[in-house]
Design a protein around this motif. Structure first.
Motif, PDB file in Angstrom:
ATOM      1  N   ALA A 129       0.844  -1.282  -0.135  1.00 11.20           N
ATOM      2  CA  ALA A 129       0.066  -0.039   0.086  1.00 11.20           C
ATOM      3  C   ALA A 129       1.005   1.175   0.102  1.00 11.20           C
ATOM      4  N   LEU A 130       1.991   1.124   0.665  1.00 10.73           N
ATOM      5  CA  LEU A 130       3.066   2.399   0.817  1.00 10.73           C
ATOM      6  C   LEU A 130       3.625   2.668  -0.515  1.00 10.73           C
ATOM      7  N   ALA A 131       3.808   1.491  -1.434  1.00 10.86           N
ATOM      8  CA  ALA A 131       4.444   1.436  -2.569  1.00 10.86           C
ATOM      9  C   ALA A 131       3.432   2.121  -3.680  1.00 10.86           C
ATOM     10  N   THR A 132       2.113   1.584  -3.504  1.00  8.87           N
ATOM     11  CA  THR A 132       1.291   2.430  -4.383  1.00  8.87           C
ATOM     12  C   THR A 132       1.116   3.956  -4.198  1.00  8.87           C
ATOM     13  N   ALA A 133       0.774   4.143  -2.765  1.00  5.29           N
ATOM     14  CA  ALA A 133       0.688   5.546  -2.686  1.00  5.29           C
ATOM     15  C   ALA A 133       1.740   6.347  -2.885  1.00  5.29           C
ATOM     16  N   SER A 134       3.065   5.755  -2.720  1.00  8.32           N
ATOM     17  CA  SER A 134       4.203   6.667  -3.115  1.00  8.32           C
ATOM     18  C   SER A 134       4.062   6.955  -4.777  1.00  8.32           C
ATOM     19  N   ALA A 135       3.646   5.672  -5.496  1.00 11.82           N
ATOM     20  CA  ALA A 135       3.731   5.896  -6.830  1.00 11.82           C
ATOM     21  C   ALA A 135       2.558   7.029  -7.367  1.00 11.82           C
ATOM     22  N   GLU A 136       1.493   7.178  -6.699  1.00 12.31           N
ATOM     23  CA  GLU A 136       0.234   7.706  -6.888  1.00 12.31           C
ATOM     24  C   GLU A 136       0.832   9.340  -6.660  1.00 12.31           C
ATOM     25  N   LEU A 137       1.528   9.362  -5.371  1.00 12.46           N
ATOM     26  CA  LEU A 137       1.986  10.725  -5.335  1.00 12.46           C
ATOM     27  C   LEU A 137       2.886  11.289  -6.283  1.00 12.46           C
ATOM     28  N   SER A 138       3.670  10.623  -6.469  1.00 12.61           N
ATOM     29  CA  SER A 138       4.657  10.854  -7.425  1.00 12.61           C
ATOM     30  C   SER A 138       4.123  11.331  -9.070  1.00 12.61           C
ATOM     31  N   SER A 139       3.067  10.517  -9.405  1.00 11.65           N
ATOM     32  CA  SER A 139       2.274  10.945 -10.626  1.00 11.65           C
ATOM     33  C   SER A 139       1.398  12.195 -10.364  1.00 11.65           C
ATOM     34  N   VAL A 140       0.895  12.394  -9.264  1.00 14.06           N
ATOM     35  CA  VAL A 140       0.042  13.730  -9.043  1.00 14.06           C
ATOM     36  C   VAL A 140       0.886  14.879  -9.013  1.00 14.06           C
ATOM     37  N   HIS A 141       2.100  14.590  -8.498  1.00 12.69           N
ATOM     38  CA  HIS A 141       3.252  15.813  -8.381  1.00 12.69           C
ATOM     39  C   HIS A 141       3.727  16.039  -9.932  1.00 12.69           C
ATOM     40  N   ALA A 142       3.851  15.294 -10.542  1.00 17.49           N
ATOM     41  CA  ALA A 142       4.385  15.401 -11.886  1.00 17.49           C
ATOM     42  C   ALA A 142       3.269  16.007 -12.612  1.00 17.49           C
ATOM     43  N   LYS A 143       1.960  15.795 -12.699  1.00 18.43           N
ATOM     44  CA  LYS A 143       0.951  16.384 -13.305  1.00 18.43           C
ATOM     45  C   LYS A 143       0.773  17.901 -12.683  1.00 18.43           C
ATOM     46  N   LEU A 144       0.991  18.141 -11.474  1.00 16.22           N
ATOM     47  CA  LEU A 144       0.705  19.391 -10.839  1.00 16.22           C
ATOM     48  C   LEU A 144       1.933  20.377 -11.255  1.00 16.22           C
ATOM     49  N   LYS A 145       3.040  19.916 -11.483  1.00 18.96           N
ATOM     50  CA  LYS A 145       4.179  20.493 -12.084  1.00 18.96           C
ATOM     51  C   LYS A 145       4.102  20.980 -13.360  1.00 18.96           C
ATOM     52  N   ALA A 146       3.490  20.013 -14.320  1.00 20.21           N
ATOM     53  CA  ALA A 146       3.230  20.297 -15.595  1.00 20.21           C
ATOM     54  C   ALA A 146       2.075  21.553 -15.763  1.00 20.21           C
ATOM     55  N   VAL A 147       1.194  21.390 -14.991  1.00 17.57           N
ATOM     56  CA  VAL A 147       0.021  22.424 -15.104  1.00 17.57           C
ATOM     57  C   VAL A 147       0.592  23.761 -14.656  1.00 17.57           C
ATOM     58  N   GLU A 148       1.409  23.736 -13.550  1.00 14.28           N
ATOM     59  CA  GLU A 148       1.992  24.944 -13.158  1.00 14.28           C
ATOM     60  C   GLU A 148       2.848  25.561 -13.978  1.00 14.28           C
ATOM     61  N   SER A 149       3.746  24.841 -14.741  1.00 13.09           N
ATOM     62  CA  SER A 149       4.755  25.170 -15.941  1.00 13.09           C
ATOM     63  C   SER A 149       3.816  25.879 -17.124  1.00 13.09           C
ATOM     64  N   ALA A 150       2.645  25.183 -17.490  1.00 11.02           N
ATOM     65  CA  ALA A 150       1.652  25.693 -18.376  1.00 11.02           C
ATOM     66  C   ALA A 150       1.087  27.167 -17.989  1.00 11.02           C
ATOM     67  N   LEU A 151       0.656  27.149 -16.837  1.00  7.71           N
ATOM     68  CA  LEU A 151      -0.029  28.183 -16.036  1.00  7.71           C
ATOM     69  C   LEU A 151       1.110  29.390 -16.168  1.00  7.71           C
ATOM     70  N   ARG A 152       2.243  29.148 -15.798  1.00  5.46           N
ATOM     71  CA  ARG A 152       3.334  30.347 -15.861  1.00  5.46           C
ATOM     72  C   ARG A 152       3.441  30.881 -17.317  1.00  5.46           C
ATOM     73  N   GLU A 153       3.529  29.856 -18.351  1.00  3.78           N
ATOM     74  CA  GLU A 153       3.788  30.276 -19.588  1.00  3.78           C
ATOM     75  C   GLU A 153       2.502  31.158 -20.139  1.00  3.78           C
ATOM     76  N   LYS A 154       1.429  30.698 -20.040  1.00  2.96           N
ATOM     77  CA  LYS A 154       0.206  31.445 -20.154  1.00  2.96           C
ATOM     78  C   LYS A 154       0.195  32.892 -19.706  1.00  2.96           C
ATOM     79  N   LYS A 155       0.565  32.883 -18.174  1.00  3.11           N
ATOM     80  CA  LYS A 155       0.764  34.291 -17.611  1.00  3.11           C
ATOM     81  C   LYS A 155       1.759  35.209 -18.229  1.00  3.11           C
ATOM     82  N   ASP A 156       2.917  34.503 -18.739  1.00  3.34           N
ATOM     83  CA  ASP A 156       3.672  35.275 -19.259  1.00  3.34           C
ATOM     84  C   ASP A 156       3.496  35.747 -20.664  1.00  3.34           C
TER      85      ASP A 156
END
Length: 271
Positions: A129-156
């Protein structure tokens, strides 16, 4: 027959209260209650078998786990247990050791509660369960970073677009000039506007933007990205807390299991 209630100074007769309060009705009710109490006392309570050790408790089959689910949002976060031997070796005193003993008991109870509420039947399931939770956390973190990057570009882009739009009167004025001398003088008079416009033009070219987007459409994209960011951040925070909780539970379970053989030896010596 009469009754004296706490809110009265004079008794009130049963006749005024109705048929359910006369002597016969009251005696009948008392008799029934007494019989029910006797039957309840004679009925043996079901015995619940408890594991003899923490290790057995951890290895219980899922079918035997009947702990009701609790609202995890109201539950206090479990903390790591203290290695008392290591702390004593560091020179911690008796007062700290007493605190650590109480702290460990509380965290042990919290750990077992989370372990059983999660439906784990073995430490291996906790590890998975810990391995699954860690993998899901990494996946969501990657998606969040991608959206934040796109948001910065759009604001620029929005910043450059708004700056470029503000220079429109100056650019239109330049087109209205009839001679080269007039255009030169006009550019000198509005030099700052043309510097801003040229900087924005270079930005558009560097980003591969051949057609300038509409301001309203760009704002709508930014708002959509902000909603996605907020949703992902909430999901990321939940998964981060869950991963941290499972990591703490795993650490505490390991410490509990390491102490279990010592307890067994102590019981054997007492026998």
């Amino acid at each position: 027959m009469s009754y004296l209630t706490p809110d009265r100074t004079k008794p009130i007769t049963a006749r005024k209260l109705g048929d359910y309060f006369d002597r016969a009705a009251v005696l009948e009710t008392l008799t029934i209650n007494a019989q029910n109490a006797v039957r309840a006392a004679e009925t043996p309570a079901p015995k619940e078998e408890h594991p003899r050790s923490i290790r057995e408790r951890l290895q219980r089959n899922k079918a035997t786990i009947n702990t009701p689910k609790q609202d995890t949002s109201q539950r206090e976060a479990v903390q790591r247990m203290v290695d008392r031997e290591a702390k004593r070796a560091e020179g911690k005193g008796t007062g700290y050791d007493r605190w650590a003993a109480v702290h460990n008991l509380k965290q042990m109870a919290a750990t077992m509660s989370i372990y059983e509420e999660s439906g784990f039947s073995s430490p291996e399931e906790l590890e998975a369960a810990l391995a699954t939770a860690s993998a899901e956390l990494s996946s969501v973190h990657a998606k969040l970073k991608a959206v934040e990057s796109a948001l910065r570009e759009k604001k620029d882009l929005q910043k450059q677009l708004l700056a470029y739009i503000k220079t429109k009167p100056a650019r239109d004025g330049l087109k209205a000039q009839k001679t080269e001398k007039a255009r030169k003088n006009y550019r000198e008079q509005h030099e700052s506007d043309f510097m801003i416009a040229e900087a924005a033009t270079r930005y558009f070219k560097a980003q591969g933007i051949s057609k300038i987007p509409a301001s309203k459409a760009l704002q709508a994209e930014i708002e959509q990205l902000m909603r996605e960011k907020n949703t992902l951040y909430n999901e990321y925070r939940e998964k981060r807390e869950r991963t941290k909780e499972l990591q703490t539970v795993k650490s505490n379970i390991g410490q509990i299991l390491r102490r279990e053989p010592e307890r067994g030896k102590g019981r054997d010596n007492e026998r």
